[in-house]
Design a protein around this motif. Structure first.
Motif, PDB file in Angstrom:
ATOM      1  N   GLU A 206      41.304 -34.300   9.743  1.00 29.10           N
ATOM      2  CA  GLU A 206      40.631 -34.936   8.615  1.00 29.10           C
ATOM      3  C   GLU A 206      39.489 -34.059   8.109  1.00 29.10           C
ATOM      4  OE1 GLU A 206      41.348 -37.496   6.876  1.00 29.10           O
ATOM      5  OE2 GLU A 206      42.954 -38.358   8.078  1.00 29.10           O
ATOM      6  N   LEU A 207      38.744 -33.450   9.025  1.00 32.83           N
ATOM      7  CA  LEU A 207      37.608 -32.627   8.630  1.00 32.83           C
ATOM      8  C   LEU A 207      38.051 -31.359   7.915  1.00 32.83           C
ATOM      9  CD1 LEU A 207      35.412 -33.073  11.817  1.00 32.83           C
ATOM     10  CD2 LEU A 207      34.919 -33.946   9.532  1.00 32.83           C
ATOM     11  N   GLU A 208      39.183 -30.790   8.316  1.00 31.46           N
ATOM     12  CA  GLU A 208      39.694 -29.600   7.636  1.00 31.46           C
ATOM     13  C   GLU A 208      39.919 -29.866   6.152  1.00 31.46           C
ATOM     14  OE1 GLU A 208      42.163 -27.168  11.102  1.00 31.46           O
ATOM     15  OE2 GLU A 208      43.199 -28.645   9.855  1.00 31.46           O
ATOM     16  N   ARG A 209      40.334 -31.074   5.820  1.00 32.83           N
ATOM     17  CA  ARG A 209      40.605 -31.428   4.428  1.00 32.83           C
ATOM     18  C   ARG A 209      39.325 -31.513   3.598  1.00 32.83           C
ATOM     19  NH1 ARG A 209      44.480 -36.212   6.580  1.00 32.83           N
ATOM     20  NH2 ARG A 209      46.325 -34.956   7.079  1.00 32.83           N
ATOM     21  N   LEU A 210      38.189 -31.654   4.269  1.00 35.56           N
ATOM     22  CA  LEU A 210      36.913 -31.799   3.578  1.00 35.56           C
ATOM     23  C   LEU A 210      36.094 -30.518   3.569  1.00 35.56           C
ATOM     24  CD1 LEU A 210      35.814 -35.195   5.202  1.00 35.56           C
ATOM     25  CD2 LEU A 210      37.071 -34.866   3.064  1.00 35.56           C
TER      26      LEU A 210
ATOM     27  N   ILE B  85      46.362 -27.271   2.702  1.00 36.12           N
ATOM     28  CA  ILE B  85      45.008 -27.170   2.157  1.00 36.12           C
ATOM     29  C   ILE B  85      44.733 -25.755   1.655  1.00 36.12           C
ATOM     30  CG2 ILE B  85      44.111 -29.010   3.622  1.00 36.12           C
ATOM     31  CD1 ILE B  85      42.701 -26.834   5.285  1.00 36.12           C
ATOM     32  N   LEU B  86      45.482 -24.757   2.161  1.00 38.79           N
ATOM     33  CA  LEU B  86      45.261 -23.379   1.733  1.00 38.79           C
ATOM     34  C   LEU B  86      45.881 -23.089   0.368  1.00 38.79           C
ATOM     35  CD1 LEU B  86      45.820 -21.439   5.078  1.00 38.79           C
ATOM     36  CD2 LEU B  86      43.673 -22.275   4.092  1.00 38.79           C
ATOM     37  N   SER B  87      46.746 -23.968  -0.106  1.00 36.26           N
ATOM     38  CA  SER B  87      47.346 -23.784  -1.428  1.00 36.26           C
ATOM     39  C   SER B  87      46.740 -24.724  -2.461  1.00 36.26           C
ATOM     40  CB  SER B  87      48.864 -24.004  -1.362  1.00 36.26           C
ATOM     41  OG  SER B  87      49.173 -25.299  -0.875  1.00 36.26           O
ATOM     42  N   ASP B  88      45.791 -25.529  -2.033  1.00 36.16           N
ATOM     43  CA  ASP B  88      45.135 -26.468  -2.935  1.00 36.16           C
ATOM     44  C   ASP B  88      44.149 -25.727  -3.836  1.00 36.16           C
ATOM     45  OD1 ASP B  88      44.687 -29.616  -3.220  1.00 36.16           O
ATOM     46  OD2 ASP B  88      42.749 -28.622  -3.439  1.00 36.16           O
TER      47      ASP B  88
ATOM     48  N   THR C 164      41.249 -26.531  -4.597  1.00 33.78           N
ATOM     49  CA  THR C 164      39.904 -26.587  -4.023  1.00 33.78           C
ATOM     50  C   THR C 164      39.903 -26.126  -2.573  1.00 33.78           C
ATOM     51  OG1 THR C 164      40.241 -28.913  -3.402  1.00 33.78           O
ATOM     52  CG2 THR C 164      39.221 -28.471  -5.542  1.00 33.78           C
ATOM     53  N   ARG C 165      40.814 -25.198  -2.251  1.00 31.78           N
ATOM     54  CA  ARG C 165      40.944 -24.764  -0.855  1.00 31.78           C
ATOM     55  C   ARG C 165      39.633 -24.184  -0.324  1.00 31.78           C
ATOM     56  NH1 ARG C 165      43.985 -20.419  -3.462  1.00 31.78           N
ATOM     57  NH2 ARG C 165      42.912 -18.414  -3.183  1.00 31.78           N
ATOM     58  N   PRO C 166      39.425 -24.309   0.989  1.00 29.55           N
ATOM     59  CA  PRO C 166      38.212 -23.753   1.582  1.00 29.55           C
ATOM     60  C   PRO C 166      38.302 -22.238   1.700  1.00 29.55           C
ATOM     61  CG  PRO C 166      39.653 -24.606   3.285  1.00 29.55           C
ATOM     62  CD  PRO C 166      40.284 -24.990   1.976  1.00 29.55           C
ATOM     63  N   GLU C 167      37.148 -21.588   1.809  1.00 25.68           N
ATOM     64  CA  GLU C 167      37.155 -20.195   2.249  1.00 25.68           C
ATOM     65  C   GLU C 167      37.668 -20.197   3.687  1.00 25.68           C
ATOM     66  OE1 GLU C 167      33.628 -17.891   1.992  1.00 25.68           O
ATOM     67  OE2 GLU C 167      33.133 -18.565  -0.038  1.00 25.68           O
ATOM     68  N   TYR C 168      38.565 -19.285   3.989  1.00 24.55           N
ATOM     69  CA  TYR C 168      39.181 -19.298   5.321  1.00 24.55           C
ATOM     70  C   TYR C 168      39.089 -17.915   5.947  1.00 24.55           C
ATOM     71  CZ  TYR C 168      42.648 -20.418   8.936  1.00 24.55           C
ATOM     72  OH  TYR C 168      43.283 -20.625  10.136  1.00 24.55           O
ATOM     73  N   TRP C 169      38.318 -17.826   7.032  1.00 20.97           N
ATOM     74  CA  TRP C 169      38.124 -16.592   7.773  1.00 20.97           C
ATOM     75  C   TRP C 169      38.775 -16.760   9.148  1.00 20.97           C
ATOM     76  CZ3 TRP C 169      34.660 -12.420   6.304  1.00 20.97           C
ATOM     77  CH2 TRP C 169      34.016 -12.631   5.077  1.00 20.97           C
ATOM     78  N   VAL C 170      39.532 -15.774   9.567  1.00 21.86           N
ATOM     79  CA  VAL C 170      40.196 -15.846  10.870  1.00 21.86           C
ATOM     80  C   VAL C 170      40.011 -14.528  11.605  1.00 21.86           C
ATOM     81  CG1 VAL C 170      42.341 -16.307  12.100  1.00 21.86           C
ATOM     82  CG2 VAL C 170      41.972 -17.332   9.860  1.00 21.86           C
ATOM     83  N   ALA C 171      39.631 -14.636  12.876  1.00 19.83           N
ATOM     84  CA  ALA C 171      39.593 -13.476  13.757  1.00 19.83           C
ATOM     85  C   ALA C 171      40.677 -13.682  14.817  1.00 19.83           C
ATOM     86  CB  ALA C 171      38.222 -13.340  14.417  1.00 19.83           C
ATOM     87  N   LEU C 172      41.634 -12.783  14.862  1.00 23.83           N
ATOM     88  CA  LEU C 172      42.725 -12.857  15.825  1.00 23.83           C
ATOM     89  C   LEU C 172      42.519 -11.818  16.919  1.00 23.83           C
ATOM     90  CD1 LEU C 172      45.796 -12.896  13.378  1.00 23.83           C
ATOM     91  CD2 LEU C 172      44.679 -14.885  14.414  1.00 23.83           C
TER      92      LEU C 172
ATOM     93  N   ALA D 279      50.187 -11.447   6.670  1.00 21.44           N
ATOM     94  CA  ALA D 279      49.899 -10.323   5.778  1.00 21.44           C
ATOM     95  C   ALA D 279      49.959 -10.749   4.308  1.00 21.44           C
ATOM     96  CB  ALA D 279      50.882  -9.183   6.042  1.00 21.44           C
ATOM     97  N   SER D 280      50.913 -11.608   3.979  1.00 22.66           N
ATOM     98  CA  SER D 280      51.040 -12.057   2.584  1.00 22.66           C
ATOM     99  C   SER D 280      49.845 -12.909   2.171  1.00 22.66           C
ATOM    100  CB  SER D 280      52.343 -12.837   2.390  1.00 22.66           C
ATOM    101  OG  SER D 280      52.305 -14.093   3.054  1.00 22.66           O
ATOM    102  N   LEU D 281      49.336 -13.729   3.080  1.00 19.32           N
ATOM    103  CA  LEU D 281      48.146 -14.536   2.781  1.00 19.32           C
ATOM    104  C   LEU D 281      46.920 -13.643   2.611  1.00 19.32           C
ATOM    105  CD1 LEU D 281      48.633 -17.540   5.236  1.00 19.32           C
ATOM    106  CD2 LEU D 281      48.991 -17.531   2.770  1.00 19.32           C
ATOM    107  N   MET D 282      46.859 -12.583   3.399  1.00 19.29           N
ATOM    108  CA  MET D 282      45.757 -11.637   3.258  1.00 19.29           C
ATOM    109  C   MET D 282      45.825 -10.936   1.906  1.00 19.29           C
ATOM    110  SD  MET D 282      45.883 -10.016   7.112  1.00 19.29           S
ATOM    111  CE  MET D 282      44.510  -8.871   6.894  1.00 19.29           C
ATOM    112  N   ARG D 283      47.015 -10.493   1.527  1.00 18.37           N
ATOM    113  CA  ARG D 283      47.174  -9.781   0.255  1.00 18.37           C
ATOM    114  C   ARG D 283      46.897 -10.695  -0.937  1.00 18.37           C
ATOM    115  NH1 ARG D 283      48.946  -4.796   0.581  1.00 18.37           N
ATOM    116  NH2 ARG D 283      49.987  -4.035   2.451  1.00 18.37           N
ATOM    117  N   ALA D 284      47.204 -11.982  -0.779  1.00 15.31           N
ATOM    118  CA  ALA D 284      46.951 -12.952  -1.852  1.00 15.31           C
ATOM    119  C   ALA D 284      45.498 -13.429  -1.863  1.00 15.31           C
ATOM    120  CB  ALA D 284      47.884 -14.155  -1.702  1.00 15.31           C
ATOM    121  N   ARG D 285      44.707 -12.942  -0.906  1.00 18.91           N
ATOM    122  CA  ARG D 285      43.309 -13.314  -0.758  1.00 18.91           C
ATOM    123  C   ARG D 285      43.130 -14.817  -0.516  1.00 18.91           C
ATOM    124  NH1 ARG D 285      43.307  -9.496  -4.733  1.00 18.91           N
ATOM    125  NH2 ARG D 285      43.090 -10.966  -6.446  1.00 18.91           N
ATOM    126  N   THR D 286      44.127 -15.391   0.140  1.00 26.16           N
ATOM    127  CA  THR D 286      44.035 -16.793   0.554  1.00 26.16           C
ATOM    128  C   THR D 286      43.211 -16.908   1.828  1.00 26.16           C
ATOM    129  OG1 THR D 286      46.189 -17.290  -0.422  1.00 26.16           O
ATOM    130  CG2 THR D 286      45.386 -18.824   1.249  1.00 26.16           C
TER     131      THR D 286
END
Length: 277
Positions: free
Chosen positions: A92-96, A147-150, A152-160, A183-190
């Motif tokens: 629920e919190l991810e959506r907000l 939520i990543l395609s919305d 109003t999507r959030p900024e999303y940072w991931v460290a793997l 890689a495709s999400l990175m290239r799309a700046r999602t």
């Protein structure tokens, strides 16, 4: 509970909150001050724009003396059998959230998973479950990623951690597709994804998976998880420590450009492996 039904209950929550607040002679700002959120946040609860955390619902019950009605409604709405009890509220919190930062030490985060990868992970954790149950969990995980395609999507940072890139979850073909998806999400700046290489050695978040979330009109939250449980933390001093750990971790990762090169190289390695088997 279907999404439409859930929204209807959230709308009832908001309508009932407004009614009870006005009966108590409190403005949104006054109620917000008593439950440690802003008046604007109370207004968003009442309009069913945002969903309150369980602890906020409990405080509202205490202030308005409503015999636990808002706690019960909140529990009903976050009770989704497709998620572990400790994780339902995180969904629920991810959506907000306006900003989500994650560190994944062993497994691709759920928001980035492909169907094949998610299925492999789910079966590994639930080896005796019927396909129907596995499919429900996988579907729920894929729904989270919407939520990543919305707009109003959030900024999303991931460290793997590099571990995540090297483990052939679901086999080499599925793993290559998973890395291609990242890689495709990175290239799309999602999403901004960076990799913590093996050579980095010890790091600030060695305790396990870490997720940080920020919101437009509420304090930030940290979430940590092990194999069998998760902990949602909103204590400011602890959240601040988690944020510092993530900052130190991010300094140790490769640049986004170098990370993309490594991810694409790992994907190609898995493709070559798949072609020889």
């Amino acid at each position: 509970m279907a999404n439409g039904s859930r929204q209807a209950v959230w709308e009832f929550f908001g309508t009932e909150l407004k009614r009870r607040r006005e009966e108590a002679g409190l403005t949104q700002t006054e109620l917000g001050a008593k439950v440690f959120v802003s008046g604007g946040y109370i207004g968003q609860f009442e309009q069913a724009i945002r969903k309150p955390q369980l602890d906020v619902a409990k405080r509202i019950d205490q202030v308005l003396q409503t015999d636990g009605i808002f706690e019960r409604l909140c529990r009903k709405l976050i009770d989704d059998p497709r998620y572990a009890d400790y994780f339902a509220q995180v969904v629920e919190l991810e959506r907000l959230a306006t900003l989500i930062c994650e560190f994944a030490p062993t497994v691709v985060p759920g928001l980035l998973q492909t169907k094949e990868y998610a299925r492999a992970v789910t079966i590994a954790a639930n080896p005796f479950q019927a396909d129907e149950h596995v499919d429900e969990i996988v579907t729920a995980r894929l729904e989270r990623s919407l939520i990543l395609s919305d707009a109003t999507r959030p900024e999303y940072w991931v460290a793997l951690h590099e571990n995540v890139l090297r483990s052939p979850v679901g086999g080499p073909t599925a793993m290559a597709a998973q890395l291609d998806h990242i890689a495709s999400l990175m290239r799309a700046r999602t999403a901004i994804v960076t990799v913590l290489p093996y050579k980095a050695g010890a790091h600030a978040a060695m305790g396990g998976m870490l997720q940080l979330m920020e919101f437009e009109d509420a304090p930030p939250i940290a979430y940590t998880e092990t194999s069998f449980s998760g902990t949602l933390v909103d204590v400011p001093v602890v959240v601040k420590r988690a944020q510092r750990a993530y900052d130190l971790l991010r300094v140790a990762t490769l640049s986004p450009e170098a990370s993309l090169t490594l991810i694409e190289s790992a994907a190609e390695d898995f493709r070559r492996c798949a072609s020889t088997t």
